[in-house]
Design a protein around this motif. Structure first.
Motif, PDB file in Angstrom:
ATOM      1  N   ARG A 116       2.345   1.533   7.543  1.00  0.00           N
ATOM      2  CA  ARG A 116       2.750   0.559   8.570  1.00  0.00           C
ATOM      3  C   ARG A 116       2.077  -0.789   8.371  1.00  0.00           C
ATOM      4  N   GLN A 117       1.133  -0.882   7.444  1.00  0.00           N
ATOM      5  CA  GLN A 117       0.446  -2.131   7.156  1.00  0.00           C
ATOM      6  C   GLN A 117       1.135  -2.847   6.002  1.00  0.00           C
ATOM      7  N   GLU A 118       0.803  -4.122   5.837  1.00  0.00           N
ATOM      8  CA  GLU A 118       1.339  -4.884   4.724  1.00  0.00           C
ATOM      9  C   GLU A 118       0.571  -4.570   3.445  1.00  0.00           C
ATOM     10  N   ARG A 119      -0.734  -4.452   3.557  1.00  0.00           N
ATOM     11  CA  ARG A 119      -1.597  -4.129   2.430  1.00  0.00           C
ATOM     12  C   ARG A 119      -2.638  -3.126   2.899  1.00  0.00           C
ATOM     13  N   PHE A 120      -3.126  -2.341   1.979  1.00  0.00           N
ATOM     14  CA  PHE A 120      -4.217  -1.445   2.334  1.00  0.00           C
ATOM     15  C   PHE A 120      -5.065  -1.168   1.098  1.00  0.00           C
TER      16      PHE A 120
ATOM     17  N   ARG B 266       9.094  -3.712   2.112  1.00  0.00           N
ATOM     18  CA  ARG B 266       9.963  -3.236   3.196  1.00  0.00           C
ATOM     19  C   ARG B 266      11.388  -3.740   3.005  1.00  0.00           C
TER      20      ARG B 266
ATOM     21  N   ARG C 180       0.257  -2.730  -1.935  1.00  0.00           N
ATOM     22  CA  ARG C 180       1.079  -3.583  -1.066  1.00  0.00           C
ATOM     23  C   ARG C 180       2.362  -2.828  -0.752  1.00  0.00           C
TER      24      ARG C 180
ATOM     25  N   GLU D 136      -3.967   9.889   6.655  1.00  0.00           N
ATOM     26  CA  GLU D 136      -3.992   8.458   6.940  1.00  0.00           C
ATOM     27  C   GLU D 136      -2.828   7.698   6.311  1.00  0.00           C
TER      28      GLU D 136
ATOM     29  N   ALA E  15      -0.141   5.855   8.658  1.00  0.00           N
ATOM     30  CA  ALA E  15      -0.682   4.641   9.277  1.00  0.00           C
ATOM     31  C   ALA E  15      -0.800   3.524   8.255  1.00  0.00           C
ATOM     32  N   LEU E  16      -1.181   3.849   7.027  1.00  0.00           N
ATOM     33  CA  LEU E  16      -1.310   2.825   5.991  1.00  0.00           C
ATOM     34  C   LEU E  16       0.042   2.218   5.642  1.00  0.00           C
TER      35      LEU E  16
END
Length: 982
Positions: A421-425, A449, A446, A415, A418-419
């Motif tokens: 590609r997010q701003e926060r997870f 980028r 966080r 995973e 995919a994480l």
């Protein structure tokens, strides 16, 4: 440039002299004496030049010695070495020039020892400096021997120079004697010299022009340098090396110090700065000048004129003159005050952060991201305290991955792309600590980028949530256990309801039959006994109902059906229901509703129950001929309405005013013990009020009565502006009279049209008050009632009609737009009918029901119940009312008998061994014949919402085992017996 010019002039003069020598050679025979004089002059010049060179070599040696003594650096000895070697050469040259001149040799013999002594002195100081350092050589320097020796050398040189001058003068005399002979030669030489001078002049002019250009370039360079110095953002200052006074300051220095150039130039530090600061500056300046090298002062404080104390980073360097001596001091100072403050702030922040780390349970970390791979770059120190591992291990991604729980490792790896590609997870997983146990970690991160949007870093925080997870697991288990206990409690209550109501049904039913003398006449004692049994059974039934209601409220299973209630109307309806009890004790009941009372939003049935309980207590605990007052007024705050029930009864002591709201609590007095009660009414009332979001309390004094007050909250429902009731209408015609109660004029007119065409007379009312008044005055043969009157409770109106002696016998047909057959007529509407209902009322209703059976045919009723006493009671009761009965004692037998004998109606108990009543309903509804047979559920079970959903559209009604009256009413509705015409 000057040396070049000098060389040019010397070259011109040398050339002229050479020409003169050539001319003299031609006239040698006449000017030999002149030549001899010229030779002597030349020798004198060379001797002087040699002496000058010897003196210069000694000075060079002395310069090298001074440089070495000051610095101790070997490169500074280079002039000394050259001077020693040059001195030796120079002395050789002088001896050669002296030739056979014994006097000159004697002078040279005086010069050489003194010069050698000077060189020896220099060498000794150098050796001492080299071997013992500067401090050891300073005493030798202080003896001034070197200066004395140098002065002696200069004296000998002066004496030699004087000797040479005297010889030159003698030679000039000899030349004069030969002047006459050389006139022609001189004239010719002069002309030639003029030519040479002109040539030299031209050369000189060219050299001067080159010098001017060089000077212009110097000026240009100096201007550029000045501009650079002025534009520098740091303070640049120059002091003279002697008195350390400012000779130059740039603009940045003016702005920093707060003084203009005019104020600074020519002044020293003591004239601007505090003495301590000035002394420090001067000491550093002297140190720089003494060392002759750059001095870096990382931090020094200075008191400025306008900016207060500033912190400077200063570099100072001496500027030397051509002789190598310090002439000026150059300083460059950078204002680092803000940097230092920022550094101090950062340091303080870091210290606080370290303290936070020291006490925090949260571990912070940073990861570098390359593609789909992450590499730890930093972990806070409390990682070791949390996990027990050395923090350095966390920098190894392979090690960190190996500590993850095997069941989650692949998932976490899969995973991650995919994480990123997010701003926060946020994710939770298990991590093995040093003690070998796996702890649950909450990882909140966080993603940072770059300019192209690619993930480059991850900053995150770890929190050990193991305890929370364990608590959540415990809570889940506790919730499961609580839900199981709640289900067990619900099952117990349902079973208790069934098991208690079933025998009560027989007790009440058979007692009513005995009271009706169905099995023969009763004497007075027997009648009193039967009355006691009936009264006790009904009281026990009320206790059971109260206990079940309390259990529902406490378990959160009681649902409120909130509607808008007009307070005055609702209180009037309750008063009408309770007045018969008040009359038994000759009480008077008054109702006062203050203006401005808003529409009440409440469950109509539960509101009536609250008021009925309070009024029943007021009647019960007030001696005969008492007064009861019902009041309603707007309430303050969030509450909408405050309602009070006051009486002139026995009153309640202050110590008991909280206790009476608890279950099974009663006052301890002789009067109270004479009254019938269980101590559940007020407890249930309190819970019902609180379920609405209100509160209840009592105000009382012993012997002076009590006032129970309760408030219900404002639910932001505005009271609708009621339409003006239409004037009641009555058509005077021939035929049965039907009262149509309908607020919609078009619907009322349509119903009236249908009835008149069918041969009925019609009276119409548009409100509950009109309906009750017309029913009492007109005594209609039937009433049609819309129970969804706006702002009014149609069921309450029905209750008033059925409890009033003047209107109780009038049949009421409910007309509604709903598809659920309305309350009391269809379980398909999830309906529940509250009992008991008086048997006499039931019989009257049955006789007025329009029969759907053929004339002379008695309906056949199948009774399905596992209790023999209930089967016997229902059989006797239904047979006496004209029904034919057949009985089944379990669910399967009931299904078989229903399909075989096909009764007209089925009376069904829900709680039976084997096939339950629910199973019977479903099995019959799946059969083609059983889809339409009426089924009446006659049960002691307190139905839940799930139970009702199971029976939805499967039965016609549900009747509690509170007595036979309600059952007979429902049977009459769905299947009237023969011989009982409407």
């Amino acid at each position: 440039m000057i040396a070049s010019l000098r060389r040019t002039v010397n070259a011109g003069l040398g050339s002229a002299l050479a020409i003169l020598l050539i001319i003299g050679g031609v006239s040698y025979w006449s000017v030999s004496g002149f030549l001899a004089a010229a030779q002597a002059r030349r020798q004198s010049y060379e001797l002087r030049s040699g002496l000058s060179d010897v003196l210069r070599y000694l000075q060079d040696a002395e310069t090298g010695e001074r440089g070495y003594l000051l610095t101790g650096a070997e490169p500074y000895l280079a002039p000394y070495v050259r001077g020693v070697a040059g001195f030796a050469r120079g002395m050789g040259t002088l001896r050669r020039l002296a030739g056979s001149d014994t006097l000159l040799h004697r002078w040279l013999g005086v010069l050489e020892p003194v010069a050698l002594a000077k060189l020896a002195d220099l060498n000794r100081k150098i050796e001492v400096r080299r071997d013992s350092g500067l401090s050891a050589v300073l005493p030798l320097v202080a003896t001034e021997r070197g200066r004395q020796l140098m002065d002696s050398v200069r004296g000998v040189v002066r004496d030699l120079d004087s000797r040479i001058t005297e010889e030159t003068a003698a030679s000039d005399v000899r030349v004069q004697s030969a002047a006459a002979l050389a006139q022609i030669t001189i004239v010719a030489g002069t002309l030639l010299a003029v030519v040479l001078v002109l040539a030299s002049g031209m050369s000189f002019s060219r050299n001067v022009a080159r010098r001017d250009r060089a000077e212009q370039e110097v000026r240009t360079s100096r201007t550029f340098l000045d501009s650079v110095i002025e534009q520098l953002p740091h303070m640049v200052f120059i002091k003279d090396a002697r008195e350390l006074r400012f000779v130059r300051v740039n603009r940045a220095g003016e702005e920093l110090l707060g003084y203009t150039r005019g104020e600074l130039i020519g002044k020293n530090d003591f004239e601007f700065f505090p003495e301590v600061e000035a002394r420090f500056f001067v000491e550093k300046d002297r140190e720089v000048l003494a060392r002759g090298t750059v001095l870096d002062i990382p931090e020094e404080r200075i008191q400025t004129r306008h900016k207060g104390t500033r912190i400077l980073h200063t570099k100072k360097v001496p500027i030397l003159d051509p002789s190598g001596q310090p002439q000026f001091l150059l300083g460059v100072s950078e204002d680092i005050t803000e940097q230092r403050r920022a550094a101090e702030s950062l340091r303080a922040t870091q210290e606080r952060l370290q303290q936070v780390y020291a006490f925090s349970t949260t571990v912070l970390y940073a990861l570098d991201v390359k593609g789909a791979m992450t590499t730890p770059t930093w972990v806070s120190d409390n990682f070791a305290r949390m996990t027990g591992y050395d923090t350095a291990l966390a920098a190894d991604p392979a090690w960190g991955m190996s500590q993850l729980h095997p069941d989650e490792r692949e998932r976490l790896l899969a995973e991650l792309p995919a994480l990123l590609r997010q701003e926060r997870f946020t994710r939770e997983y298990r991590f093995r600590f040093r003690d070998g146990t796996y702890h649950w970690i909450r990882d909140e991160a966080r993603v940072i980028r770059d300019g192209q949007g690619a993930a480059v870093q991850v900053f995150g925080a770890w929190l050990d949530i193991t305890e929370r997870v364990h608590v959540e697991d415990e809570l889940r288990r506790a919730r499961v256990a609580a839900e199981g206990a709640n289900r067990a409690k619900s099952d117990f209550l349902a079973k208790m309801s069934h098991e208690l109501r079933t025998p009560l049904n027989s007790i009440i039913g058979f007692s009513e039959m005995l009271e009706d003398e169905a099995f023969g006449s009763l004497n007075d004692k027997q009648r009193r006994s039967v009355d006691n049994v009936l009264t006790s059974g009904r009281q026990l039934l009320q206790v059971i109902n109260d206990i079940l209601d309390l259990s529902k409220v406490e378990a959160g299973h009681m649902q409120l059906a909130l509607v808008e209630l007009d307070v005055a109307t609702a209180l009037g309806e309750v008063r009408a229901l309770i007045e018969s009890l008040a009359r038994l004790k000759s009480h008077t009941i008054d109702t006062v509703v203050q203006p401005g009372v808003p529409v009440l939003v409440a469950d109509a049935g539960r509101f009536r129950q609250i008021m009925f309980n309070l009024l029943s207590n007021a009647i019960k605990f007030t001696p005969d001929k008492g007064q009861i007052l019902i009041t309603a007024r707007p309430a303050a705050g969030d509450a909408a309405v405050e309602i009070a029930v006051g009486d002139t009864g026995i009153g309640i002591a202050l110590v008991d005013q909280e206790r009476i709201f608890r279950e099974f609590e009663q006052l301890d007095s002789a009067y109270v013990r004479q009254q019938q009660g269980t101590g559940l009414g007020l407890a249930l009332t309190k819970k019902l009020v609180e379920l609405h979001g209100g509160r209840i309390w009592v105000e009382s004094e012993v012997g002076r009565g009590s006032t129970f007050r309760f408030t219900l909250p404002n639910r932001d429902r505005r009271r609708p502006t009621p339409a003006e009731p239409r004037e009641a209408t009555l058509n005077i015609e021939v035929g049965p009279l039907v009262l149509v109660v309908e607020d919609d004029p078009r619907a009322g007119d349509l119903l009236g049209h249908y009835l008149r065409e069918a041969g009925y007379r019609v009276a119409q009312a548009s409100s509950g008050a009109q309906a009750i008044a017309l029913a009492k005055s007109l005594k209609p043969d039937a009433i049609t009632l819309d129970i969804l009157l706006p702002g009014e409770d149609g069921l309450a109106i029905l209750g008033v009609l059925k409890t009033s002696p003047d209107t109780a016998a009038i049949p009421v047909v409910v007309v509604s737009i709903t598809d659920h057959r309305e309350l009391g007529f269809s379980l398909g509407a999830v309906e529940w009918l509250v009992k008991p209902v008086q048997r006499d009322s039931f019989v009257t209703a049955v006789r007025r029901t329009i029969s759907t059976m053929p004339p002379g045919v008695s309906p056949r009723v199948l009774i399905v119940d596992d209790e023999p006493s209930t089967v016997e009671l229902l059989t006797d009761l239904l047979t006496a009312q004209g029904f034919r009965t057949i009985a089944a004692h379990d669910g399967q037998q009931g299904i078989d008998m229903a399909l075989a004998q096909r009764p007209d109606v089925i009376v069904l108990d829900l709680i039976m061994p084997g096939q339950s009543g629910f199973d019977v309903v479903h099995r019959l509804r799946d059969h083609p014949w059983g889809r339409n047979v009426p089924i009446l559920v006659f049960t002691g079970k307190d139905l839940s919402a799930e139970d009702r959903a199971q029976l939805y559209d499967g039965v016609q009604a549900v009747v509690k085992k509170d007595g036979p009256a309600e059952l007979l009413s429902e049977l009459a509705r769905v299947c009237p017996p023969s011989g009982k015409p409407a």
